[in-house]
Scaffold this motif. Structure first.
Motif, PDB file in Angstrom:
ATOM      1  N   MET A   1     -17.759  26.270 -20.220  1.00  0.00           N
ATOM      2  CA  MET A   1     -18.788  26.854 -19.357  1.00  0.00           C
ATOM      3  C   MET A   1     -19.853  27.530 -20.221  1.00  0.00           C
ATOM      4  O   MET A   1     -19.534  28.278 -21.138  1.00  0.00           O
ATOM      5  N   THR A   2     -21.108  27.263 -19.939  1.00  0.00           N
ATOM      6  CA  THR A   2     -22.200  27.889 -20.670  1.00  0.00           C
ATOM      7  C   THR A   2     -22.541  29.241 -20.050  1.00  0.00           C
ATOM      8  O   THR A   2     -22.059  29.586 -18.956  1.00  0.00           O
ATOM      9  N   LYS A   3     -23.398  29.984 -20.741  1.00  0.00           N
ATOM     10  CA  LYS A   3     -23.845  31.275 -20.211  1.00  0.00           C
ATOM     11  C   LYS A   3     -24.524  31.090 -18.856  1.00  0.00           C
ATOM     12  O   LYS A   3     -24.247  31.839 -17.902  1.00  0.00           O
ATOM     13  N   LYS A   4     -25.407  30.102 -18.754  1.00  0.00           N
ATOM     14  CA  LYS A   4     -26.121  29.871 -17.496  1.00  0.00           C
ATOM     15  C   LYS A   4     -25.157  29.508 -16.372  1.00  0.00           C
ATOM     16  O   LYS A   4     -25.274  30.014 -15.242  1.00  0.00           O
ATOM     17  N   GLU A   5     -24.206  28.641 -16.667  1.00  0.00           N
ATOM     18  CA  GLU A   5     -23.233  28.240 -15.647  1.00  0.00           C
ATOM     19  C   GLU A   5     -22.394  29.436 -15.195  1.00  0.00           C
ATOM     20  O   GLU A   5     -22.099  29.583 -14.004  1.00  0.00           O
ATOM     21  N   TYR A   6     -22.020  30.278 -16.147  1.00  0.00           N
ATOM     22  CA  TYR A   6     -21.218  31.462 -15.818  1.00  0.00           C
ATOM     23  C   TYR A   6     -22.004  32.398 -14.898  1.00  0.00           C
ATOM     24  O   TYR A   6     -21.499  32.848 -13.862  1.00  0.00           O
ATOM     25  N   LEU A   7     -23.244  32.692 -15.279  1.00  0.00           N
ATOM     26  CA  LEU A   7     -24.056  33.619 -14.490  1.00  0.00           C
ATOM     27  C   LEU A   7     -24.417  33.036 -13.126  1.00  0.00           C
ATOM     28  O   LEU A   7     -24.478  33.770 -12.130  1.00  0.00           O
ATOM     29  N   ASP A   8     -24.647  31.732 -13.068  1.00  0.00           N
ATOM     30  CA  ASP A   8     -24.938  31.093 -11.778  1.00  0.00           C
ATOM     31  C   ASP A   8     -23.743  31.215 -10.835  1.00  0.00           C
ATOM     32  O   ASP A   8     -23.901  31.503  -9.640  1.00  0.00           O
ATOM     33  N   GLU A   9     -22.549  30.997 -11.380  1.00  0.00           N
ATOM     34  CA  GLU A   9     -21.344  31.097 -10.554  1.00  0.00           C
ATOM     35  C   GLU A   9     -21.094  32.545 -10.136  1.00  0.00           C
ATOM     36  O   GLU A   9     -20.709  32.816  -8.991  1.00  0.00           O
ATOM     37  N   LEU A  10     -21.331  33.473 -11.051  1.00  0.00           N
ATOM     38  CA  LEU A  10     -21.166  34.888 -10.718  1.00  0.00           C
ATOM     39  C   LEU A  10     -22.146  35.294  -9.621  1.00  0.00           C
ATOM     40  O   LEU A  10     -21.785  36.009  -8.678  1.00  0.00           O
TER      41      LEU A  10
ATOM     42  N   ASP B   1     -25.837  40.444 -26.529  1.00  0.00           N
ATOM     43  CA  ASP B   1     -25.452  41.375 -27.592  1.00  0.00           C
ATOM     44  C   ASP B   1     -24.253  40.838 -28.368  1.00  0.00           C
ATOM     45  O   ASP B   1     -24.197  40.930 -29.600  1.00  0.00           O
ATOM     46  N   ALA B   2     -23.292  40.263 -27.646  1.00  0.00           N
ATOM     47  CA  ALA B   2     -22.109  39.705 -28.303  1.00  0.00           C
ATOM     48  C   ALA B   2     -22.483  38.539 -29.212  1.00  0.00           C
ATOM     49  O   ALA B   2     -21.982  38.422 -30.337  1.00  0.00           O
ATOM     50  N   MET B   3     -23.377  37.678 -28.742  1.00  0.00           N
ATOM     51  CA  MET B   3     -23.797  36.533 -29.542  1.00  0.00           C
ATOM     52  C   MET B   3     -24.598  36.980 -30.763  1.00  0.00           C
ATOM     53  O   MET B   3     -24.530  36.360 -31.829  1.00  0.00           O
ATOM     54  N   GLU B   4     -25.350  38.068 -30.615  1.00  0.00           N
ATOM     55  CA  GLU B   4     -26.144  38.575 -31.737  1.00  0.00           C
ATOM     56  C   GLU B   4     -25.250  39.197 -32.808  1.00  0.00           C
ATOM     57  O   GLU B   4     -25.484  39.032 -34.010  1.00  0.00           O
ATOM     58  N   ARG B   5     -24.210  39.910 -32.353  1.00  0.00           N
ATOM     59  CA  ARG B   5     -23.310  40.555 -33.311  1.00  0.00           C
ATOM     60  C   ARG B   5     -22.393  39.558 -34.005  1.00  0.00           C
ATOM     61  O   ARG B   5     -21.958  39.784 -35.128  1.00  0.00           O
ATOM     62  N   LYS B   6     -22.080  38.468 -33.302  1.00  0.00           N
ATOM     63  CA  LYS B   6     -21.202  37.439 -33.879  1.00  0.00           C
ATOM     64  C   LYS B   6     -21.893  36.084 -33.752  1.00  0.00           C
ATOM     65  O   LYS B   6     -21.541  35.270 -32.903  1.00  0.00           O
ATOM     66  N   PRO B   7     -22.902  35.820 -34.592  1.00  0.00           N
ATOM     67  CA  PRO B   7     -23.671  34.568 -34.458  1.00  0.00           C
ATOM     68  C   PRO B   7     -22.827  33.314 -34.654  1.00  0.00           C
ATOM     69  O   PRO B   7     -23.207  32.234 -34.196  1.00  0.00           O
ATOM     70  N   GLU B   8     -21.692  33.463 -35.332  1.00  0.00           N
ATOM     71  CA  GLU B   8     -20.830  32.293 -35.537  1.00  0.00           C
ATOM     72  C   GLU B   8     -20.002  31.971 -34.297  1.00  0.00           C
ATOM     73  O   GLU B   8     -19.309  30.950 -34.237  1.00  0.00           O
ATOM     74  N   LEU B   9     -20.072  32.837 -33.286  1.00  0.00           N
ATOM     75  CA  LEU B   9     -19.276  32.658 -32.074  1.00  0.00           C
ATOM     76  C   LEU B   9     -19.868  31.564 -31.198  1.00  0.00           C
ATOM     77  O   LEU B   9     -21.060  31.569 -30.895  1.00  0.00           O
ATOM     78  N   ASP B  10     -19.041  30.622 -30.808  1.00  0.00           N
ATOM     79  CA  ASP B  10     -19.478  29.537 -29.935  1.00  0.00           C
ATOM     80  C   ASP B  10     -19.646  30.057 -28.508  1.00  0.00           C
ATOM     81  O   ASP B  10     -18.792  30.778 -27.996  1.00  0.00           O
ATOM     82  N   GLU B  11     -20.759  29.684 -27.851  1.00  0.00           N
ATOM     83  CA  GLU B  11     -21.051  30.202 -26.515  1.00  0.00           C
ATOM     84  C   GLU B  11     -19.954  29.865 -25.512  1.00  0.00           C
ATOM     85  O   GLU B  11     -19.519  30.718 -24.731  1.00  0.00           O
ATOM     86  N   SER B  12     -19.481  28.634 -25.528  1.00  0.00           N
ATOM     87  CA  SER B  12     -18.446  28.233 -24.568  1.00  0.00           C
ATOM     88  C   SER B  12     -17.139  28.985 -24.820  1.00  0.00           C
ATOM     89  O   SER B  12     -16.415  29.318 -23.878  1.00  0.00           O
ATOM     90  N   SER B  13     -16.843  29.283 -26.092  1.00  0.00           N
ATOM     91  CA  SER B  13     -15.631  30.043 -26.413  1.00  0.00           C
ATOM     92  C   SER B  13     -15.743  31.473 -25.897  1.00  0.00           C
ATOM     93  O   SER B  13     -14.769  32.046 -25.391  1.00  0.00           O
TER      94      SER B  13
END
Length: 219
Positions: free
Chosen positions: A1-10, A35-47
């Motif tokens: 699930m992407t950020k957009k999909e998550y927020l749309d469902e929420l 903020d989470a993605m900025e602090r951990k740029p190596e973090l995959d969005e779907s993860s």
């Protein structure tokens, strides 16, 4: 699930709320994602999205809180102050959702000599105390420099403030311990108190199991 999909469902799950309330929640939650993605740029969005509560679970909490808040507001004229407190609580909860994804697992293990008094303060951490040959602590959780536990050893007294990000504390209580105090809000406590120790235990909602041989216990 992407950020957009998550927020749309929420957003879809939050339909019973007013448009302003729904937008307020979505904007704040989106800022925590960024903020989470900025602090951990190596973090995959779907993860990151997969590590969060499902939107339906999150929405259910908000809808239940909105219902309780509406009832409280009918009974009290001080709803502005209550709303401010609720927003603070919400921000704390949002941060906790991202804790495991953005923080490394941390551990503190220390031994202290000549400790006769122990004072432990916790929020949601589980606390386990057992008799031992010396005073030894092991703390585990997810924290950064700003939220790590505070440990103060002064004279014969050890004070441990576990903070919000600690998950567990195991402490060995020395045989010459005189006084033991532990206070928690929602963490579980499993305590084996050495013989002759005066103990004061406080918990709001956590499970409590105490084993003691002689001594005095206040709860």
């Amino acid at each position: 699930m992407t950020k957009k999909e998550y927020l749309d469902e929420l957003s879809r799950q939050l339909k019973p709320l007013s448009e302003n309330e729904r937008e307020d929640i979505l904007l704040e939650f989106a800022s925590h994602i960024d903020d989470a993605m900025e602090r951990k740029p190596e973090l995959d969005e779907s993860s990151l999205m997969a590590s969060l509560p499902h939107p339906s679970v999150l929405a259910k909490q908000f809808l239940e809180e909105a219902s309780c808040s509406a009832e409280n507001n009918r009974e009290s004229s001080g709803n502005r102050h209550e709303h401010s407190e609720n927003r603070d609580d919400r921000s704390d909860r949002f941060r906790s959702y991202f804790r495991h994804a953005t923080s490394e697992h941390a551990e503190i293990e220390e031994t202290y000599d000549n400790i006769q008094k122990v004072d432990i303060r916790g929020i949601s951490a589980d606390i386990r105390a057992i008799p031992g040959p010396v005073c030894k602590i092991k703390i585990e959780g997810y924290w950064d420099e700003e939220s790590m536990p505070e440990i103060i050893a002064s004279g014969n007294t050890l004070r441990v403030d576990l903070g919000k990000e600690t998950e567990t504390l195991t402490i060995e209580l020395p045989p010459d311990l005189v006084e033991f105090m532990a206070k928690s809000i929602s963490g579980d406590m499993e305590l084996s108190i050495p013989s002759g120790v005066s103990a004061r235990i406080e918990t709001t909602s956590g499970d409590l199991a105490i084993r003691a041989e002689r001594g005095r216990i206040q709860g």
